[in-house]
Design an enzyme around this catalytic site. Structure first.
Site, short mmCIF file in Angstrom:
data_model
loop_
_atom_site.label_atom_id
_atom_site.label_comp_id
_atom_site.label_asym_id
_atom_site.label_seq_id
_atom_site.Cartn_x
_atom_site.Cartn_y
_atom_site.Cartn_z
N LYS A 188 -0.08 -35.78 32.37
CA LYS A 188 0.43 -34.26 32.69
C LYS A 188 -0.38 -33.74 33.58
O LYS A 188 0.40 -33.07 34.48
CB LYS A 188 0.83 -33.51 31.13
CG LYS A 188 1.56 -34.16 30.41
CD LYS A 188 2.96 -34.26 30.88
CE LYS A 188 4.01 -34.52 29.67
NZ LYS A 188 5.27 -34.80 30.11
N SER A 199 6.20 -30.89 32.50
CA SER A 199 4.68 -31.16 32.15
C SER A 199 4.38 -30.88 30.68
O SER A 199 5.20 -30.87 29.87
CB SER A 199 3.87 -30.03 33.14
OG SER A 199 2.42 -30.26 32.90
C1 HXC Z 1 -1.80 -46.33 19.45
C2 HXC Z 1 -0.06 -46.93 20.44
C3 HXC Z 1 0.98 -46.24 19.67
C4 HXC Z 1 0.52 -45.60 18.85
C5 HXC Z 1 2.07 -47.54 21.09
N1 HXC Z 1 0.68 -47.86 21.31
N2 HXC Z 1 2.17 -46.38 20.03
N3 HXC Z 1 -1.35 -46.83 20.34
N4 HXC Z 1 -1.01 -45.42 18.46
N5 HXC Z 1 1.33 -44.96 18.02
C6 HXC Z 1 0.24 -48.79 22.37
C7 HXC Z 1 0.39 -49.86 21.90
O1 HXC Z 1 -0.30 -50.70 20.83
C8 HXC Z 1 0.37 -50.91 23.14
O2 HXC Z 1 -0.84 -51.15 23.53
C9 HXC Z 1 0.76 -49.82 24.50
O3 HXC Z 1 0.77 -48.61 23.65
C10 HXC Z 1 2.26 -49.96 24.71
O4 HXC Z 1 3.11 -49.87 23.49
P1 HXC Z 1 4.63 -50.47 23.62
O5 HXC Z 1 5.24 -50.36 22.26
O6 HXC Z 1 4.61 -52.02 24.18
O7 HXC Z 1 5.23 -49.56 24.88
P2 HXC Z 1 6.73 -49.22 25.24
O8 HXC Z 1 7.73 -50.10 24.34
O9 HXC Z 1 6.77 -49.10 26.68
O10 HXC Z 1 6.74 -47.80 24.58
C11 HXC Z 1 6.32 -46.76 25.02
C12 HXC Z 1 5.79 -45.39 24.12
C13 HXC Z 1 7.01 -45.29 23.18
C14 HXC Z 1 5.21 -44.58 24.58
C15 HXC Z 1 4.99 -46.33 23.13
O11 HXC Z 1 6.55 -44.48 22.01
C16 HXC Z 1 8.09 -44.79 23.62
O12 HXC Z 1 8.86 -45.36 24.49
N6 HXC Z 1 8.29 -43.37 23.61
C17 HXC Z 1 9.32 -42.78 24.57
C18 HXC Z 1 10.04 -41.56 23.79
C19 HXC Z 1 8.86 -40.55 23.52
O13 HXC Z 1 7.62 -40.89 23.16
N7 HXC Z 1 9.26 -39.13 23.87
C20 HXC Z 1 8.36 -38.40 23.21
C21 HXC Z 1 7.84 -37.62 24.35
S1 HXC Z 1 6.75 -36.24 23.89
P3 HXC Z 1 -1.56 -52.45 22.91
O14 HXC Z 1 -3.13 -52.37 23.54
O15 HXC Z 1 -1.25 -52.83 21.67
O16 HXC Z 1 -0.87 -53.68 24.03
C22 HXC Z 1 6.11 -35.74 25.08
C23 HXC Z 1 5.48 -33.93 24.83
C24 HXC Z 1 4.20 -33.96 25.08
O17 HXC Z 1 5.88 -36.07 26.11
C25 HXC Z 1 3.78 -32.41 24.89
C26 HXC Z 1 3.99 -31.88 23.72
C27 HXC Z 1 3.28 -30.51 23.34
#
Ligand code: HXC
Length: 280
Positions: free
Chosen positions: A166, A148
């Protein structure tokens, strides 16, 4: 890593830990801490290349390793990954649901698909993992741990989507503790603070934000992946056999952030008063 110097290196001998998001970051750190204590480790993520690299590191620690590429948003793929793990390593005694996706975005700019994407990866993904692992956990009277974050109960700006996901995870974790306790299954969450050298912290806490994180963390440092791995090992071990339905906050006190900032200001006032010889 210090875990193998503090706990018996056969603590999890013959046990299997299945870890989503285990190809990198916090979840790979968790996998390594289990591996160092003798566990068989299954790691699951979308990227087979990352899994292969991580598996080599885990094998160096002596673990028998299974890799399973799956997107946690796809229940059938999660079920297949769990089946592969059970076939190669036996039923899971420990399941860690750590796969997550995140980005910073103002609420008014967040698209419905952006919100849905993070909720699907974090919350739906955690449900898919828990639901898919139930029969194995029932068989082993095992443990499930959800990753979380403090934003589950405190709002963080630009994090509406992740906070909602979360919060849902922690509510689900408590429901599972309630319902699956009857099978001897324990269900808990770990809420990590900001952890150094992870994609999450580099994505979410750049520049002045990192300074603010350190200022508002009473222990004055970022966490390490081992801080989280050690907490996961504790929660999965017999030392925690009566702990279920809880959130272990592993953040150096960062959740006290508001108070920590006031405290730092108060210290400055007191130090200035001392320097000027004032007693009030
Ligand atoms: C606004 C965004 C965006 C951004 C993506 N989107 N990035 N919107 N700002 N920076 C939007 C896109 O425009 C799209 O909507 C939708 O989200 C889906 O984007 P995709 O790129 O097609 O999705 P996908 O390829 O499945 O990627 C998922 C993801 C990506 C979450 C966007 O970043 C990812 O896979 N990340 C995995 C690793 C990760 O992030 N790890 C860190 C976790 S940290 P539209 O409307 O345009 O279609 C964590 C810690 C939390 O969880 C707590 C910390 C204290």
């Amino acid at each position: 890593m210090i875990i193998d110097k503090l706990l018996p290196t056969d603590l999890f001998r013959g046990k299997t830990a299945f870890i989503t998001g285990g190809g990198s970051g916090i979840n790979l750190g968790i996998a390594k801490n289990f591996a160092a204590l003798g566990a068989n480790v299954a790691i699951c993520s979308r990227n087979q290349g990352k899994l292969d690299t991580a598996a080599a590191e885990l094998r160096k620690l002596g673990a028998k390793v299974c890799t399973a590429a799956a997107d946690v948003r796809d229940p059938a793929a999660v079920a297949a990954a769990l089946a592969k793990s059970a076939q190669e390593l036996g039923p899971a005694d420990v399941v860690v649901s750590g796969a997550a996706g995140n980005f910073l975005c103002e609420a008014e700019k967040l698209s419905p698909n952006g919100f849905k994407t993070v909720v699907e990866i974090d919350l739906m993904g955690s449900f898919n993992v828990a639901r898919g692992a139930f029969e194995q956990l029932k068989q082993t009277r095992g443990v499930i741990i959800f990753i979380s974050a403090g934003l589950s109960w405190l709002p963080y700006t630009l994090q509406l989507h992740a906070g909602a996901a979360k919060a849902g995870i922690d509510n689900m974790m408590k429901n599972l503790a309630l319902e699956w306790g009857a099978y001897g299954i324990r269900s808990n969450s770990i809420a990590p603070g900001y952890i150094g050298d992870t994609e999450g912290t580099s994505k979410l806490a750049g520049g002045p934000v990192l300074d603010a994180v350190l200022e508002s963390t009473p222990l004055g440092r970022l966490g390490t992946v081992d801080d989280i791995g050690q907490a996961a090992v504790f929660l999965a071990s017999p030392l925690a056999s009566f702990i279920t339905g809880t959130i272990a906050v592993v953040d150096g006190g960062h959740y006290l952030g508001g108070s920590a900032l006031l405290n730092a200001a108060q210290r400055q006032v007191a130090a200035a008063a001392t320097a000027s010889g004032s007693t009030s």
